[in-house]
Design a protein around this motif. Sequence first.
Motif, mmCIF file in Angstrom:
data_model
loop_
_atom_site.group_PDB
_atom_site.id
_atom_site.type_symbol
_atom_site.label_atom_id
_atom_site.label_comp_id
_atom_site.label_asym_id
_atom_site.label_seq_id
_atom_site.Cartn_x
_atom_site.Cartn_y
_atom_site.Cartn_z
ATOM 1 N N PHE A 177 0.940 -1.306 0.025
ATOM 2 C CA PHE A 177 -0.045 -0.151 0.051
ATOM 3 C C PHE A 177 0.819 1.249 0.013
ATOM 4 O O PHE A 177 0.552 2.123 -0.760
ATOM 5 C CB PHE A 177 -0.980 -0.087 1.156
ATOM 6 C CG PHE A 177 -1.779 1.262 1.343
ATOM 7 C CD1 PHE A 177 -2.573 1.963 0.394
ATOM 8 C CD2 PHE A 177 -1.574 2.213 2.417
ATOM 9 C CE1 PHE A 177 -3.131 3.059 0.496
ATOM 10 C CE2 PHE A 177 -2.046 3.464 2.515
ATOM 11 C CZ PHE A 177 -2.875 3.852 1.658
ATOM 12 N N TYR A 178 1.894 1.279 0.660
ATOM 13 C CA TYR A 178 2.884 2.531 0.779
ATOM 14 C C TYR A 178 3.361 2.711 -0.596
ATOM 15 O O TYR A 178 3.362 3.660 -0.970
ATOM 16 C CB TYR A 178 3.876 2.010 1.662
ATOM 17 C CG TYR A 178 5.075 3.176 1.915
ATOM 18 C CD1 TYR A 178 4.743 4.260 2.617
ATOM 19 C CD2 TYR A 178 6.357 3.017 1.306
ATOM 20 C CE1 TYR A 178 5.553 5.368 2.488
ATOM 21 C CE2 TYR A 178 7.106 3.888 1.695
ATOM 22 C CZ TYR A 178 7.017 5.374 2.325
ATOM 23 O OH TYR A 178 7.802 6.246 2.442
ATOM 24 N N MET A 179 3.703 1.737 -1.436
ATOM 25 C CA MET A 179 4.224 1.978 -2.630
ATOM 26 C C MET A 179 3.284 2.525 -3.862
ATOM 27 O O MET A 179 3.330 3.303 -4.507
ATOM 28 C CB MET A 179 4.923 0.575 -3.297
ATOM 29 C CG MET A 179 6.023 0.053 -2.325
ATOM 30 S SD MET A 179 7.012 -1.401 -2.831
ATOM 31 C CE MET A 179 7.985 -0.876 -4.097
ATOM 32 N N ARG A 180 1.987 1.830 -3.391
ATOM 33 C CA ARG A 180 0.801 2.285 -4.287
ATOM 34 C C ARG A 180 0.659 3.684 -3.959
ATOM 35 O O ARG A 180 0.004 4.308 -4.879
ATOM 36 C CB ARG A 180 -0.230 1.343 -4.189
ATOM 37 C CG ARG A 180 -0.154 -0.111 -4.707
ATOM 38 C CD ARG A 180 -1.379 -1.008 -4.328
ATOM 39 N NE ARG A 180 -2.236 -0.724 -5.050
ATOM 40 C CZ ARG A 180 -3.570 -1.241 -5.088
ATOM 41 N NH1 ARG A 180 -3.706 -2.144 -3.951
ATOM 42 N NH2 ARG A 180 -4.653 -1.012 -5.943
ATOM 43 N N SER A 181 0.584 3.984 -2.805
ATOM 44 C CA SER A 181 0.297 5.247 -2.401
ATOM 45 C C SER A 181 1.183 6.379 -3.055
ATOM 46 O O SER A 181 0.971 7.594 -3.096
ATOM 47 C CB SER A 181 0.107 5.369 -0.675
ATOM 48 O OG SER A 181 1.553 5.680 -0.369
ATOM 49 N N GLY A 227 1.961 5.952 -6.345
ATOM 50 C CA GLY A 227 1.677 5.918 -7.912
ATOM 51 C C GLY A 227 2.025 4.774 -8.322
ATOM 52 O O GLY A 227 1.882 4.382 -9.760
ATOM 53 N N LEU A 228 2.673 3.767 -7.683
ATOM 54 C CA LEU A 228 3.023 2.381 -8.541
ATOM 55 C C LEU A 228 1.803 1.425 -8.251
ATOM 56 O O LEU A 228 1.300 1.328 -7.412
ATOM 57 C CB LEU A 228 4.345 1.844 -7.691
ATOM 58 C CG LEU A 228 5.501 2.547 -8.020
ATOM 59 C CD1 LEU A 228 5.873 3.767 -7.535
ATOM 60 C CD2 LEU A 228 6.703 1.621 -7.145
ATOM 61 N N ASP A 229 1.447 1.050 -9.453
ATOM 62 C CA ASP A 229 0.554 -0.179 -9.358
ATOM 63 C C ASP A 229 1.024 -1.428 -8.746
ATOM 64 O O ASP A 229 2.384 -1.547 -8.485
ATOM 65 C CB ASP A 229 -0.075 -0.411 -10.777
ATOM 66 C CG ASP A 229 1.095 -0.884 -11.784
ATOM 67 O OD1 ASP A 229 1.430 -2.153 -11.456
ATOM 68 O OD2 ASP A 229 1.633 -0.159 -12.577
ATOM 69 N N ALA A 230 0.116 -2.210 -8.347
ATOM 70 C CA ALA A 230 0.373 -3.180 -7.549
ATOM 71 C C ALA A 230 1.498 -4.202 -8.251
ATOM 72 O O ALA A 230 2.239 -4.847 -7.355
ATOM 73 C CB ALA A 230 -0.949 -4.008 -7.055
ATOM 74 N N ILE A 241 9.050 -4.812 -8.027
ATOM 75 C CA ILE A 241 10.146 -4.334 -7.281
ATOM 76 C C ILE A 241 10.606 -5.051 -6.049
ATOM 77 O O ILE A 241 11.808 -4.992 -5.759
ATOM 78 C CB ILE A 241 9.789 -2.545 -7.138
ATOM 79 C CG1 ILE A 241 9.870 -1.793 -8.583
ATOM 80 C CG2 ILE A 241 10.947 -1.943 -6.269
ATOM 81 C CD1 ILE A 241 9.465 -0.520 -8.471
ATOM 82 N N GLN A 298 -4.991 -8.103 -2.509
ATOM 83 C CA GLN A 298 -4.674 -6.666 -2.363
ATOM 84 C C GLN A 298 -5.443 -6.434 -1.035
ATOM 85 O O GLN A 298 -6.286 -7.092 -0.541
ATOM 86 C CB GLN A 298 -5.353 -6.030 -3.432
ATOM 87 C CG GLN A 298 -4.764 -6.023 -4.866
ATOM 88 C CD GLN A 298 -5.398 -5.229 -5.881
ATOM 89 O OE1 GLN A 298 -6.403 -4.572 -5.719
ATOM 90 N NE2 GLN A 298 -4.915 -5.392 -7.146
#
Lengths: 448, 257
Positions: A392-396, A398-401, A407, A448
């Motif tokens: 969630f941190y990464m998605r927040s 702008g990276l998609d899941a 990564i 998710q």
Amino acid sequence: MAEISSKYPQYTHDYHLVGSDKTETTLLEEMRQPAWTVFNNIGLPTARRGNEKWKYTDVRPIANKTFVYAPNVSIDRGLELKSLENFTPNSDDWINLVFIDGVYQPRANKKILDSVEVSTLHEALENHEELVKKYLGREADYSEDGFTALNTAFIEDGAFVLASESSEENTVVNLVFLTSGQVSDCVTYPRVLLIAQPGSHLSVIENYVSLCESSSLTNSVTEIYVEENATIKHYRICLEKAHGFHVGVSRVCQEADSTFISASFALGAAIGRNDFHVLLDGEGANCELSGLYLTLNDQHQDNFISIDHAKPNGTSRLFYKGILDGSSKAVFGGNVIVRKNAQKTDAQQTDKNLLLSDSAEIDSKPSLLIYADDVVCGHGATAGHIDEDTLFYMRSRGLDAETASRILIHAFAAEILDKVDLLPLGEFLNNIYDEYIPSATLSFGSVQ
Amino acid sequence: MVNQAISPLLQIVDLCVSVEDQQILKGVNLTVNAGEVHAIMGPNGSGKSTLANSLAGRPEYSVVSGEVLYRGEDLLALEPEDRARRGLFLAFQYPMELPGVRAWQFLKAAVDAKRQHNGEEEMSAREFDQFLKDKVSQVDIDPELSRRNVNEGFSGGEKKRNEILQMAMLEPDLALLDETDSGLDIDALRIVSEGVNKLRNPSNAVVLVTHYQRILNYITPDFVHVLVDGRIVRSGGADLAHELEEKGYDWIREMVS
């Protein structure tokens, strides 16, 4: 004896053809015969009850299959030579030794150095008969190991590497064992003998690569002797196809103040086994074994790694990482033994696993057997999924899941991949993992 | 059709959110216009962080009812990454460590994702290097932080500063700061606050969630809202924060009960 032979009629048939057209290779012939006898007595380790070494791996799919000994089949083996660099790491600066379907390809060998001899076992028998006699088979005990017995029973040729004191650190020997796929259901028995003489330096890569879409078996045995003050950097790359079986046996013996640094990469086999044993047989020897295994679909990878501290003041680091997807299974059996007189030993072993699906399974068993009283030893194992809060941190940001999880998986693998300090090999492996990892995340997208 | 210039940046209407079947937000109403700084204050457990996290789309926070419009668009229908790409940013109360993930790689992926959404090309490595360097000096953080793995082994203060760097890189239109001041010593608080102030402009807005009035000495809010038991019970200007600091949250609780 008749019983086992009748269980493996094809092996019996092929065994009698090995070396039948040659007259000179007496030493190899002398080794084959007793190994064949042992194989006939013990067969392959299909019984798992009470067999700690094979507790988590069922080899019946290998034992029940009929494989054809590839070198006995006449085909054009030059075909793959031209495109070899598509499947294997390569550099003009490396010394290459290439076997295709078990047969040596002299045309691939371009670079020659005085300080490092790279040849076939046949050539070594002419030039260094005493050395071959002294070392070949010394650490590759097959009395209780059906796969090593079978490999030894089929020793027909192999790779020989001899590093002398004048060898330089940047010398790289690249050994390639390619299964071309021209022979269906084929078996090869790669054999490597590496001797690092006192004070020598060398990097060596063992590549076991299969292009075979049908079933195949690679049954390899490698012996590495690292003498006093010698330093070996070793890489073991196993790239099998979906129906490929791979049983690799590595035996390393280190003398005083020697260093052995090894990284193993295993991908793709239906059943893969990395049986790696290091004996620290001299004082102050240092060994670092790392490994990365990635299993997809219903693949199975078994890492059976042991380090035997027989002498004082040795250090060892055992660090493996696994990425598991689908309903694949992996095993990490780590055994570090510290003998009674191996005081001041410093040994650590770690196995970390990243599970990308709920149906993947890891059996991780790091174990320590300590008989000395003045040592520093530790071990640990972890298995976890990708953390949802992290995702969630990464998605927040702008990276998609999928990008985010890729990564994270790459970062997990990088800890081992970054240990590769040969640039062309590092790039090759990064590309391979790039190719494999995206497919591994597809099943993850639903979490998710 | 939505007129972006006239419509508020963020409009929260009667928002109810529950976490693990427990209702935390019980009808929050809030309007934020471009150029404004709003402080959401409240005692522990009042729902401040829930509000910030639901706006960012944290999966375990489920919206029971209500509506959130971001530039007139239904924010709640968007995935977290789509909210981010449209200019929403949450500075985490507890930023996650990303073991082995280089800050450079992570930030570039984030910046490129936003650019791609806006129909712009990905940045070249060189362009990005310069951009990162500029932002590092703009928010006055240790350049070393941007060379390490994301938050790995960072102190609490370093993580918070790193959030401000990420915010600077992503140039959000709506920044939600979730207790960014907590756990910071006075120097770190000043650096973080100055970072936020430098990023303020007439076209963006900040919603600052905090327990303490302290950070409001550095970042002057246009509006202060007090959240108690999942509802905004009082709104006012910057003075309200001082009053709260003086009289404590019990004063508000008594007032509303």
